[in-house]
Every structure is written in C-alpha cells, then in structure tokens.
Design an enzyme around this catalytic site. Structure first.
Site, PDB file in Angstrom:
ATOM      1  N   HIS A 209       0.846  -1.187   0.000  1.00  0.00           N
ATOM      2  CA  HIS A 209       0.000   0.000   0.000  1.00  0.00           C
ATOM      3  C   HIS A 209       0.886   1.243   0.000  1.00  0.00           C
ATOM      4  O   HIS A 209       1.754   1.395   0.863  1.00  0.00           O
ATOM      5  CB  HIS A 209      -0.924  -0.002   1.212  1.00  0.00           C
ATOM      6  CG  HIS A 209      -2.077  -0.938   1.065  1.00  0.00           C
ATOM      7  ND1 HIS A 209      -1.915  -2.288   0.854  1.00  0.00           N
ATOM      8  CD2 HIS A 209      -3.421  -0.711   1.073  1.00  0.00           C
ATOM      9  CE1 HIS A 209      -3.111  -2.862   0.748  1.00  0.00           C
ATOM     10  NE2 HIS A 209      -4.036  -1.930   0.881  1.00  0.00           N
ATOM     11  N   GLY A 250     -12.435   0.275   4.322  1.00  0.00           N
ATOM     12  CA  GLY A 250     -11.391  -0.379   3.541  1.00  0.00           C
ATOM     13  C   GLY A 250     -10.586   0.592   2.691  1.00  0.00           C
ATOM     14  O   GLY A 250     -10.914   1.777   2.566  1.00  0.00           O
ATOM     15  N   HIS A 251      -9.527   0.055   2.077  1.00  0.00           N
ATOM     16  CA  HIS A 251      -8.632   0.907   1.290  1.00  0.00           C
ATOM     17  C   HIS A 251      -9.337   1.513   0.072  1.00  0.00           C
ATOM     18  O   HIS A 251     -10.203   0.910  -0.539  1.00  0.00           O
ATOM     19  CB  HIS A 251      -7.372   0.146   0.866  1.00  0.00           C
ATOM     20  CG  HIS A 251      -7.622  -1.137   0.144  1.00  0.00           C
ATOM     21  ND1 HIS A 251      -6.708  -2.159   0.101  1.00  0.00           N
ATOM     22  CD2 HIS A 251      -8.688  -1.583  -0.583  1.00  0.00           C
ATOM     23  CE1 HIS A 251      -7.192  -3.158  -0.615  1.00  0.00           C
ATOM     24  NE2 HIS A 251      -8.387  -2.832  -1.037  1.00  0.00           N
ATOM     25  N   ASN A 252      -8.972   2.753  -0.233  1.00  0.00           N
ATOM     26  CA  ASN A 252      -9.451   3.506  -1.403  1.00  0.00           C
ATOM     27  C   ASN A 252     -10.918   3.924  -1.317  1.00  0.00           C
ATOM     28  O   ASN A 252     -11.473   4.437  -2.292  1.00  0.00           O
ATOM     29  CB  ASN A 252      -9.243   2.727  -2.709  1.00  0.00           C
ATOM     30  CG  ASN A 252      -7.840   2.204  -2.868  1.00  0.00           C
ATOM     31  OD1 ASN A 252      -6.878   2.892  -2.548  1.00  0.00           O
ATOM     32  ND2 ASN A 252      -7.714   0.981  -3.349  1.00  0.00           N
TER      33      ASN A 252
END
Length: 343
Positions: A209, A250-252
């Site tokens: 990441h 979560g990511h993004n």
C-alpha cells in the site's frame, strides 16, 4: 436532572439567550427572563431544567414533567401545558444540540507537553497544544494550533494534523492528512495497510500500500474505528462526516461530505459514497460500488449493488424499502400457511 459528577454545566442562561443560541422562537414572547440551570429528560427534570419534545410518543411525559421550559416542534405546541414556556423550532433536536453545546462547551486544556512524551526533533507542534504522557510524535509531523494528543497515542512520520483537533488516548495515525476541528476517539486506527492480496494455489501475496488517508474538516471518528490507507490512491473522508464506534473503512474508499456511518458498519475497498449518505448500524457494503448522494441504508442491510441517489434500501441483499416490506409480508404469509415459496 443531569448527573454533574463528570461534567458540570455552564450557565445558568435566560430564555432569550437560549432562543438566540438555538434560533428558536419564544412562544408568545413569554418567559424571556426565566432562568434555565440545566438540561434533563422529561421524566427527571426539575423546574429550572430545560427538556425537549420531538416525538409524539413522549407527549404523556410532557404533560407530567416538572420542567417549566421545553424545546418543541410547531406541531406539538398544542400538547404543552399552559404553564410551560416554549422554545419553538422546526428541528427541535438541532436546537437542543446547540443549547447543549452552550451548557457543555468543549474543553480547551492549556498548552502542555508531558516530559514522558517523545517528540522527534523534526516535528512541528503548533501553539497551545496539549501532548499527554506516553504520546509519540514522529519525524516531520505537523500538528496545528490548540490540538490535544492523548495518552499513549502514536502519530507516525509525515502525518499532518490541522488546528483544534482532539486525538484521544491510544490512537494510532499513520500516512494521513487530517483537517481542522477533527475528533478521533480512543482506540481508533488510521492509516494502516488495507486488506489487499493476490492468491493462487501456493498462497497469498501481499499488495503493498502506497496511498494515504485524507480526512477533511469537522469530522468525528468513533472509538476503535479502523480506516485503512489506500493502495495506490487515497482513502478519503470528506468534511462533516460522522463515523460511530467500531466502523471499518477499507482501502481507497471515498466517503462524501456530511455522511453518517453508525456502529459496526463495514465498507470494502474502493466503494464510493456520495454526500449525506446514511448507513445505519451493522450495514455491510461490498467493494467497488457507488452509493449515491442522500441515500439511506437501513440497519443490518447488506449491499451488493450500486444504490442510486436518494434511494432508501434495506434487507439482505439490500433492495428498495417497498420491495423489502413485500418480501417480509410474503414470508410471514408463507410461514402461516405452511407453504414454501415457489422457486
């Protein structure tokens, strides 16, 4: 009456002052100089407490309360006792919030840096900041003015925090840019790697990441909430958002301005929420979806497809409220008749 063991209220205030603070109208101009010393529930109020009525189910309690003052919606004025002074507002809950802020203003501790705090020499700390015992402030961190950093909180390298922020105890923040007037409650985790990996028969392969977390102004993040950093892009929480305790982002993920996420909501990676979206408790949303502006998802719903702006959905899988209600009625009928639904 209120429990003053932990927080003593400001005041007292006269009614004309509370009307000005809240934007409410004093009904028939009565009681301008009456003094209010505290806030209370209808059932526990004393004569100098202020109470609120915003739901019809509490009308009976209103008629029997000892309080002399009530914040009330226009439609409920007719239920109030003749002897009661009324602050009338179209949104009594908002008016109550503004008055509560006057009685219980945010505490602003004096500037202080504990001797047990560890602050790297390249960090920049604004004026009148409070840095509690055991806090760690990393390299090239920038913290604005009048911020409070709680006990044993970790602020990782290159993090930026704006003015007037409250970061409570045992929080960790990495790879993040945070705006002004942000509150982050105890135990929150911000900026750790997301849940990203590729898999084959031989195992799982981590996807590094490289993104961060961008948090706007006037945001509140509840206790033990986790916000993952982006993989290549950033995870974004826009201005005025409210995240309850135990929320997973979560990511993004992108969360639009003014959105509200209630406890135990989970949003998988790369999903985007428009402005003023509401996700009620325990809502789950899979990744790579779009939930439109002003949409509402009811408690415990599971969202597997995009939701249009303004839609209200519920159920598992989430569908329109009308369709969900039809499903429930059908199941009840099928159970009562001891018949199985047709395939």
């Amino acid at each position: 009456m209120s429990n003053y063991q932990f927080t003593k209220p400001a005041g007292p205030f006269r009614l004309f002052e509370l009307a000005k603070i809240s934007g409410a109208t004093l009904y028939e101009g009565k009681g301008e100089t009456f003094t209010v010393s505290g806030l209370a529930k209808l059932s526990e109020a004393t004569s100098n407490d202020l109470v609120m009525l915003h739901q019809k189910k509490y009308v009976k309690e209103l008629k029997h309360t000892a309080a002399r003052v009530c914040i009330i919606g226009p439609d409920y004025v007719k239920y109030a006792p003749d002897s009661m002074y009324l602050l009338v507002h179209p949104n009594p809950y908002k008016a109550f919030a503004l008055i509560a802020q006057a009685f219980y203003p945010s505490e602003k501790p004096p500037g202080f840096i504990a001797t047990s705090a560890m602050i790297e020499s390249s960090a920049i700390i604004g004026v009148d900041c409070f840095i509690a015992h055991g806090a760690y402030i990393g390299n090239q961190v920038k913290i604005g003015n009048r911020c409070k950093i709680g006990v044993n909180t970790y602020i990782g390298d290159t993090v930026t925090i704006g003015d007037d922020c409250l970061i409570e105890d045992n929080v960790s923040i990495r790879h993040a840019v945070i705006g002004n007037n942000v509150v982050i409650y105890s135990g929150a985790r911000i900026g750790q790697d997301g849940f990203g990996f590729a898999s084959d028969a031989n195992g799982h392969y981590k996807i590094p990441h490289a993104g961060g977390v961008i948090i706007g102004n006037d945001v509140e993040i509840g206790a033990n909430t986790c916000i993952d950093r982006g993989s290549l892009d950033n995870t974004v929480i826009e201005d005025w958002c409210r995240l309850d305790n135990l929320v997973q982002i979560g990511h993004n993920v992108k969360i639009g301005k003014g959105s509200v996420l209630v406890a135990q909501v989970g949003i998988a990676g790369s999903t985007e929420l428009g402005e003023h979206v509401t996700l009620a408790g325990q809502v789950g949303v899979i990744g790579h979806l779009k939930i439109g502006k002003g949409a509402t998802v009811l408690a415990s719903a599971k969202v597997y497809k995009n939701v249009k702006s303004g839609d209200r959905v519920g159920g598992h899988p989430a569908v329109s409220i009308s369709d969900w209600q039809k499903q429930i009625r059908f199941l009840k009928t099928a159970i009562k008749s001891k018949k199985s639904p047709k395939s």
